[in-house]
Design an enzyme around this catalytic site. Structure first.
Site, PDB file in Angstrom:
ATOM      1  CB  SER A  78     -13.276  -6.920  -9.429  1.00 31.78           C
ATOM      2  OG  SER A  78     -12.993  -7.175  -8.071  1.00 31.78           O
ATOM      3  CE1 TYR A  91     -10.592 -11.623 -10.376  1.00 30.40           C
ATOM      4  CE2 TYR A  91     -10.573 -10.114  -8.508  1.00 30.40           C
ATOM      5  CZ  TYR A  91     -11.264 -10.737  -9.532  1.00 30.40           C
ATOM      6  OH  TYR A  91     -12.584 -10.472  -9.738  1.00 30.40           O
TER       7      TYR A  91
END
Length: 188
Positions: A107, A120
């Site tokens: 990501s 995250y």
């Protein structure tokens, strides 16, 4: 879906029985498993034949500040986003051959963190570091290790990560479609 359409034998795993049923109808071999459970990872790994390509795309997120996020949400992100891929690699690599490939879906959060996504982002930073080290470790075996790091994608992940809907609304037209991400993974 693209891999099935291209004639590849696809083994799919996950918790969502409905999604797995859809993939099974398309021709995938579906294995329902909760990757937060070490025994489930072992079961899945033992159920698989020698694989040519493994795509690590499971990921969960909860967007809350580090001071307010629950311990359970922290643990779930670490389990699914970090521990599960590492355990799978440990279990699968001994049966992989020269020219096999491991593809990790990281990501942009693993490169540029944002507020309310610190935990995250930490999991995705961990995967980026893991991939870079793993690539060097497996080079002599001829196992290719790759990663893509897409930006926010318009998937149910966003709806789970930010229940308020503000994140999705703020990104609007900048959200990537799942098809664009899938195209890049298949090209890789």
């Amino acid at each position: 879906k693209q891999c099935i359409a291209n004639g590849h034998t696809v083994y799919a795993t996950g918790r969502n029985a409905s999604t797995l049923a859809t993939l099974k109808k398309l021709g995938a071999i579906a294995i329902e498993a909760d990757l937060r459970e070490p025994t489930a990872i072992a079961h899945v790994a033992q159920s698989l034949p020698r694989l040519d390509v493994v795509i690590f795309s499971a990921g969960i997120g909860t967007f809350q500040t580090a001071a307010t996020i629950s311990y359970d949400d922290i643990d779930a992100m670490l389990d699914v986003n970090v521990r599960a891929p590492m355990h799978f690699v440990r279990a699968l690599v001994p049966n992989m051959s020269h020219g096999s490939q491991l593809i990790f879906v990281g990501s942009q959060a693993g490169k540029v963190p944002t507020p309310k996504a610190s935990v995250y982002a930490a999991t995705k930073f961990a995967i980026a570091g893991y991939v870079n080290g793993l690539r060097m470790e497996l080079q002599k075996e001829g196992i290719i290790v790759s990663a893509i790091h897409p930006g926010p994608s318009d998937t149910p992940f966003i709806d789970h990560a930010d229940k308020s809907g503000r994140y999705k609304q703020a990104l609007g037209r900048f959200l990537l479609s799942p098809e664009v991400v899938a195209d890049e993974v298949v090209k890789l």
